[in-house]
Scaffold this motif. Structure first.
Motif, mmCIF file in Angstrom:
data_model
loop_
_atom_site.group_PDB
_atom_site.id
_atom_site.type_symbol
_atom_site.label_atom_id
_atom_site.label_comp_id
_atom_site.label_asym_id
_atom_site.label_seq_id
_atom_site.Cartn_x
_atom_site.Cartn_y
_atom_site.Cartn_z
ATOM 1 N N LEU A 26 0.847 -1.186 0.000
ATOM 2 C CA LEU A 26 0.000 0.000 0.000
ATOM 3 C C LEU A 26 0.879 1.231 0.000
ATOM 4 C CD1 LEU A 26 -0.117 1.591 2.999
ATOM 5 C CD2 LEU A 26 -1.441 -0.401 3.611
ATOM 6 N N SER A 27 0.366 2.298 -0.545
ATOM 7 C CA SER A 27 1.120 3.541 -0.528
ATOM 8 C C SER A 27 0.432 4.527 0.397
ATOM 9 C CB SER A 27 1.245 4.141 -1.922
ATOM 10 O OG SER A 27 0.024 4.697 -2.329
ATOM 11 N N ARG A 70 7.397 8.132 -10.540
ATOM 12 C CA ARG A 70 6.938 8.817 -11.742
ATOM 13 C C ARG A 70 5.506 9.242 -11.480
ATOM 14 N NH1 ARG A 70 5.905 6.370 -17.720
ATOM 15 N NH2 ARG A 70 4.052 5.626 -16.665
ATOM 16 N N GLY A 71 5.244 10.519 -11.593
ATOM 17 C CA GLY A 71 3.927 10.983 -11.184
ATOM 18 C C GLY A 71 3.888 10.992 -9.672
ATOM 19 N N ARG A 72 2.729 11.133 -9.141
ATOM 20 C CA ARG A 72 2.616 11.339 -7.712
ATOM 21 C C ARG A 72 2.726 10.050 -6.917
ATOM 22 N NH1 ARG A 72 -2.245 13.763 -4.703
ATOM 23 N NH2 ARG A 72 -1.257 14.830 -2.975
ATOM 24 N N ASN A 73 2.244 8.969 -7.473
ATOM 25 C CA ASN A 73 2.058 7.786 -6.638
ATOM 26 C C ASN A 73 2.426 6.500 -7.363
ATOM 27 O OD1 ASN A 73 1.326 6.288 -4.439
ATOM 28 N ND2 ASN A 73 -0.863 6.442 -4.790
ATOM 29 N N GLU A 74 3.410 6.535 -8.227
ATOM 30 C CA GLU A 74 3.840 5.335 -8.928
ATOM 31 C C GLU A 74 5.332 5.165 -8.753
ATOM 32 O OE1 GLU A 74 0.665 5.259 -12.675
ATOM 33 O OE2 GLU A 74 2.793 5.519 -13.026
ATOM 34 N N GLN A 75 5.722 4.018 -8.207
ATOM 35 C CA GLN A 75 7.137 3.715 -8.052
ATOM 36 C C GLN A 75 7.531 2.631 -9.042
ATOM 37 O OE1 GLN A 75 8.899 3.034 -4.197
ATOM 38 N NE2 GLN A 75 7.408 4.393 -3.195
ATOM 39 N N GLY A 132 3.947 14.803 4.119
ATOM 40 C CA GLY A 132 3.201 15.793 3.350
ATOM 41 C C GLY A 132 3.486 15.833 1.870
ATOM 42 N N SER A 133 4.534 15.133 1.423
ATOM 43 C CA SER A 133 4.863 15.277 0.007
ATOM 44 C C SER A 133 5.267 13.987 -0.700
ATOM 45 C CB SER A 133 6.005 16.286 -0.150
ATOM 46 O OG SER A 133 7.134 15.864 0.595
ATOM 47 N N ASN A 134 5.743 13.007 0.025
ATOM 48 C CA ASN A 134 6.200 11.777 -0.616
ATOM 49 C C ASN A 134 5.270 10.611 -0.330
ATOM 50 O OD1 ASN A 134 8.620 12.681 -1.844
ATOM 51 N ND2 ASN A 134 9.610 12.703 0.164
ATOM 52 N N TYR A 135 4.959 9.857 -1.363
ATOM 53 C CA TYR A 135 4.209 8.625 -1.190
ATOM 54 C C TYR A 135 5.190 7.488 -0.991
ATOM 55 C CZ TYR A 135 -0.279 10.671 -2.390
ATOM 56 O OH TYR A 135 -1.423 11.412 -2.391
ATOM 57 N N LYS A 136 5.066 6.784 0.130
ATOM 58 C CA LYS A 136 5.938 5.655 0.416
ATOM 59 C C LYS A 136 5.138 4.375 0.328
ATOM 60 C CE LYS A 136 9.034 8.179 3.487
ATOM 61 N NZ LYS A 136 9.658 8.222 4.840
ATOM 62 N N LEU A 137 5.849 3.287 0.144
ATOM 63 C CA LEU A 137 5.221 1.964 0.060
ATOM 64 C C LEU A 137 5.514 1.140 1.312
ATOM 65 C CD1 LEU A 137 6.048 0.949 -3.634
ATOM 66 C CD2 LEU A 137 3.790 1.467 -2.702
ATOM 67 N N THR A 138 4.486 0.454 1.766
ATOM 68 C CA THR A 138 4.661 -0.566 2.797
ATOM 69 C C THR A 138 4.315 -1.903 2.166
ATOM 70 O OG1 THR A 138 4.134 0.885 4.650
ATOM 71 C CG2 THR A 138 3.793 -1.463 4.982
ATOM 72 N N PHE A 139 5.208 -2.874 2.332
ATOM 73 C CA PHE A 139 5.045 -4.166 1.680
ATOM 74 C C PHE A 139 4.625 -5.254 2.665
ATOM 75 C CE2 PHE A 139 6.743 -3.518 -2.552
ATOM 76 C CZ PHE A 139 7.489 -2.363 -2.417
#
Lengths: 115, 114
Positions: A92-93, B98-103, A98-105
């Motif tokens: 899930l992301s 790339r883009g806001r929410n794609e890794q 406030g600015s970066n979308y991170k992933l949890t696996f």
């Protein structure tokens, strides 16, 4: 916090069998959900994704539906092939800082398909 | 599109030396890149977030002086493992936003410290 729980493997199937790999999540807000696949010795490839409730992601015969009511994103394929043998990660992301979308696996599920 | 490369794909180094791993987005610009570490048969652990032109943000428990990250351009981030020891042996994977929410992930670098 944010977490992903996926079914522990390994999973061994015969070719053309039906595949389900369960994935549930805990998150604040409304995360996007992903399935990634990792072939031996390689990095991760995005398999499919869904960005909001009731969305269905699909690719290469694989499908997963974002179920908000059960907080689930189970991966399915109707007929697996030997070439589908790999490790599958649910993720899930979430927005961090406030600015970066991170992933949890999740921990990953090893799938082996025998001919 | 959305190809990420890593170099080298594998490296062996002696204990006490430093090794640099490069991560490049080949066909898009990435203001943010991520570095992960993966132990055998385990999931990916996020080490740090690398933003172009600013200092990297490290996850709790990751030594910033040990794992130096530089994101000098919109297509290149580097991870330097300083004074490597055998316990640093691992599979290191980068990803680029790339883009806001794609890794999109690189193929990984296997580091072995002898």
């Amino acid at each position: 916090g944010n977490s992903v729980t996926q079914m522990e493997g390994p999973v061994t199937l015969s070719e053309e069998a039906f595949l389900t790999i369960n994935c549930t999540y805990t998150a604040t807000g409304y995360p996007s959900l992903f399935w990634y696949v990792q072939y031996p010795g390689e990095g991760l490839q995005l398999l499919l994704k869904a960005t909001k409730a009731d969305d269905k992601g699909s690719n290469k015969g694989f499908e997963a539906t974002y179920r908000k009511e059960t907080t689930s994103f189970h991966l399915e394929k109707g007929s697996v092939q030997v070439s589908d043998s790999a490790v599958y990660f649910c993720a899930l992301s979430y927005l961090s800082g406030g600015s970066n979308y991170k992933l949890t696996f999740g921990k990953g599920t090893l799938l082996t398909v025998n001919p | 599109g959305a190809v990420v490369s890593q170099h080298p794909s594998w490296v062996i180094c002696k204990s006490g030396t430093s090794v640099k791993i490069e991560c490049r987005s080949l066909d898009f610009q990435a203001t943010t890149m991520f570095w992960y570490r993966q132990f055998p048969k385990q999931s990916l652990m996020l080490m740090a977030t690398s933003n172009e032109g600013s200092k990297a943000t490290y996850e709790q428990g990751v030594e910033k002086d040990k794992f130096l990250i530089n994101h000098a351009s919109l297509t290149l981030s580097t991870l330097t493992v300083t004074s490597a020891h055998p316990e640093d042996s691992s599979f290191y994977i980068c990803s680029a936003n790339r883009g806001r929410n794609e890794q999109y992930f690189g193929p990984g670098t296997r580091l072995t410290v002898t």
